[in-house]
Motif scaffolding. Structure first.
Motif, PDB file in Angstrom:
ATOM      1  N   ALA A  37       0.997  -1.313   0.096  1.00 36.10           N
ATOM      2  CA  ALA A  37       0.259   0.258   0.003  1.00 36.10           C
ATOM      3  C   ALA A  37       0.598   1.216  -0.248  1.00 36.10           C
ATOM      4  O   ALA A  37       0.960   2.085  -0.623  1.00 36.10           O
ATOM      5  N   GLN A  38       2.019   1.336   0.440  1.00 38.29           N
ATOM      6  CA  GLN A  38       2.810   2.682   0.388  1.00 38.29           C
ATOM      7  C   GLN A  38       3.841   3.171  -0.615  1.00 38.29           C
ATOM      8  O   GLN A  38       3.705   3.701  -1.306  1.00 38.29           O
ATOM      9  N   ALA A  39       4.428   1.340  -1.166  1.00 39.22           N
ATOM     10  CA  ALA A  39       4.415   1.080  -2.218  1.00 39.22           C
ATOM     11  C   ALA A  39       3.680   2.057  -3.564  1.00 39.22           C
ATOM     12  O   ALA A  39       3.635   3.274  -4.441  1.00 39.22           O
ATOM     13  N   SER A  40       2.752   1.457  -3.341  1.00 41.65           N
ATOM     14  CA  SER A  40       1.240   2.498  -4.870  1.00 41.65           C
ATOM     15  C   SER A  40       1.066   4.048  -4.474  1.00 41.65           C
ATOM     16  O   SER A  40       0.858   4.021  -5.596  1.00 41.65           O
ATOM     17  N   TYR A  41       1.268   4.353  -2.604  1.00 41.31           N
ATOM     18  CA  TYR A  41       1.050   5.507  -2.894  1.00 41.31           C
ATOM     19  C   TYR A  41       1.949   6.691  -3.327  1.00 41.31           C
ATOM     20  O   TYR A  41       1.800   7.111  -3.989  1.00 41.31           O
ATOM     21  N   VAL A  42       3.146   5.895  -3.190  1.00 38.10           N
ATOM     22  CA  VAL A  42       4.448   6.495  -4.165  1.00 38.10           C
ATOM     23  C   VAL A  42       4.240   6.970  -5.106  1.00 38.10           C
ATOM     24  O   VAL A  42       3.844   8.078  -6.279  1.00 38.10           O
ATOM     25  N   ALA A  43       3.655   5.694  -5.753  1.00 42.28           N
ATOM     26  CA  ALA A  43       3.538   5.847  -7.528  1.00 42.28           C
ATOM     27  C   ALA A  43       1.985   6.822  -7.766  1.00 42.28           C
ATOM     28  O   ALA A  43       2.468   6.965  -8.942  1.00 42.28           O
ATOM     29  N   ALA A  44       1.133   5.857  -7.362  1.00 44.22           N
ATOM     30  CA  ALA A  44       0.040   6.836  -7.565  1.00 44.22           C
ATOM     31  C   ALA A  44      -0.803   8.053  -7.139  1.00 44.22           C
ATOM     32  O   ALA A  44      -0.599   9.435  -8.066  1.00 44.22           O
ATOM     33  N   SER A  45       0.921   8.741  -6.292  1.00 46.81           N
ATOM     34  CA  SER A  45       0.907  10.130  -6.055  1.00 46.81           C
ATOM     35  C   SER A  45       2.138  10.723  -7.211  1.00 46.81           C
ATOM     36  O   SER A  45       1.448  11.991  -7.502  1.00 46.81           O
ATOM     37  N   TRP A  46       2.748  10.723  -7.780  1.00 44.11           N
ATOM     38  CA  TRP A  46       3.949   9.935  -8.798  1.00 44.11           C
ATOM     39  C   TRP A  46       3.164  10.423  -9.891  1.00 44.11           C
ATOM     40  O   TRP A  46       3.011  11.607 -10.941  1.00 44.11           O
ATOM     41  N   LEU A  47       1.920   9.438 -10.586  1.00 43.93           N
ATOM     42  CA  LEU A  47       1.516   9.284 -11.878  1.00 43.93           C
ATOM     43  C   LEU A  47       0.376  10.633 -11.701  1.00 43.93           C
ATOM     44  O   LEU A  47       0.379  11.007 -13.027  1.00 43.93           O
TER      45      LEU A  47
END
Length: 152
Positions: A37-47
């Motif tokens: 979930a944390q890794a997904s947050y970083v990717a989602a906020s960058w995208l």
């Protein structure tokens, strides 16, 4: 007078909103093991910068919808190195080798990032990273998409 008060109100509201996003990154940095979930947050906020307001669970759901994570995995469990490599390769469109391009498998994503020396040299695809180490890997992938202008 009203304009000045409104300006200060909106300015302080902006600090509160950005403070919440910084607290999420601080939480990730301090975590012993980086979760999906944390890794997904970083990717989602960058995208998409609009995704910065998402929670970790919402970002993980978005990552599943976008094909960055497999459906049915426990998003609160630590992310494996090969899963993180796959997430990074897909999120930042990192060009991979022939086998990765044919299969889009996490195994070949891991091999690609290990060859680029983005992952720890003594790593194993089933190992987990701390939050700080995981952010470092993701940042190096981000640099491929938007290279840093000034290097040390």
């Amino acid at each position: 007078m009203k304009k000045g008060v409104l300006f200060l109100l909106f300015l302080s509201l902006g600090f509160v909103v950005y403070g919440q996003e910084a607290s999420k990154i601080t939480e990730i940095l301090g975590s012993e093991k980086l979760t999906r979930a944390q890794a997904s947050y970083v990717a989602a906020s960058w995208l998409d910068p609009a995704n910065e307001t998402l929670g970790f669970a919402e970002a993980a759901q978005l990552a599943v919808e976008q094909g960055l994570l497999k459906d049915g995995v426990d998003v609160n469990e630590p992310i494996r190195l090969d899963e993180l490599a796959g997430l990074c390769m897909k999120a930042w469109n990192v060009p991979g080798g022939l086998f990765y391009r044919m299969t889009k498998a996490n195994r070949y994503a891991y091999k690609e990032l290990a060859a680029r020396q983005f992952l720890p040299s003594n790593g194993d695809p089933s190992f987990n990273l701390s939050g700080a180490e995981g952010l470092n890997v993701m940042y190096r992938c981000m640099e491929l998409k938007n290279p840093v202008l000034f290097e040390e």
